[in-house]
Scaffold this active site. Structure first.
Site, PDB file in Angstrom:
ATOM      1  N   PRO A  34       0.776  -1.253   0.000  1.00  0.00           N
ATOM      2  CA  PRO A  34       0.000   0.000   0.000  1.00  0.00           C
ATOM      3  C   PRO A  34       0.807   1.303   0.000  1.00  0.00           C
ATOM      4  O   PRO A  34       0.781   2.074   0.956  1.00  0.00           O
ATOM      5  CB  PRO A  34      -0.840  -0.137   1.269  1.00  0.00           C
ATOM      6  CG  PRO A  34       0.022  -0.945   2.187  1.00  0.00           C
ATOM      7  CD  PRO A  34       0.742  -1.929   1.297  1.00  0.00           C
ATOM      8  N   CYS A  35       1.462   1.591  -1.111  1.00  0.00           N
ATOM      9  CA  CYS A  35       2.211   2.841  -1.227  1.00  0.00           C
ATOM     10  C   CYS A  35       1.281   4.054  -1.249  1.00  0.00           C
ATOM     11  O   CYS A  35       1.712   5.168  -0.963  1.00  0.00           O
ATOM     12  CB  CYS A  35       3.117   2.822  -2.448  1.00  0.00           C
ATOM     13  SG  CYS A  35       2.303   2.347  -3.981  1.00  0.00           S
TER      14      CYS A  35
END
Length: 179
Positions: free
Chosen positions: A135-136
């Site tokens: 989850p950047c």
């Protein structure tokens, strides 16, 4: 050999890549660094077991559920530093945010350093080859800027809205970045 399949999502078409056992890539159409680490030809295989699991994970995620990363075998290709950053990304809980500076402090502590460059962390976050799953999109600038998403700020906003993140205190970058 690298296998590929496509997944249609609320943020557009996603390309999934696998080595046959692990997810090694997930890119949005026209994403910056699209397939950057791979020169090999991708062979389409929609029936690969890991793709079936990944598509179920994505179905759950995009329907507002909170699937666990442990459900998937992930093997992103990158340097040791990038791997360290991506591991920290995996630890950011659903619906919460972190900053590049906070991640830099964690990397520095892990390496026994007094400090670490937030810009270097930003580079590693930007090169995350397994977007959405790693989850950047949960990383923002220290001033609350929605900077640094290779898929585009609009897609980052959609993912954060899906996770019910309060966006009212976050700002869209106008120029440059605030890591």
């Amino acid at each position: 050999m690298i296998y590929a399949t496509y997944y249609q999502s609320m943020i557009g078409r996603l390309l999934l890549a696998s080595d046959g056992e692990n997810i090694i890539g997930l890119w949005m159409d026209q994403q910056k660094y699209y397939k950057a680490s791979y020169q090999e030809e991708f062979i389409e295989n929609n029936e690969l077991a890991i793709f079936i699991k990944a598509k179920q994970w994505l179905d759950d995620y995009f329907s507002g559920k909170k699937p666990e990363l442990s459900q998937l075998s992930l093997k992103p290709k990158g340097t040791e530093f990038q791997q360290d950053v991506w591991q920290i990304l995996c630890e950011i809980p659903y619906g919460t945010l972190s900053t590049y500076g906070e991640i830099a402090k964690k990397i520095a502590a892990k390496k026994g350093l007094t400090s670490m460059s937030a810009q270097a962390v930003g580079g590693a976050v930007g090169h995350n080859p397994i977007s959405v799953i790693i989850p950047c999109h949960r990383v923002v600038g220290s001033n609350g800027s929605l900077t640094g998403f290779a898929g585009g700020i609009d897609k980052k906003v959609k993912l954060l809205e899906l996770e019910n993140v309060a966006l009212n205190e976050l700002v869209r970058p106008t120029k440059g970045s605030a890591l």
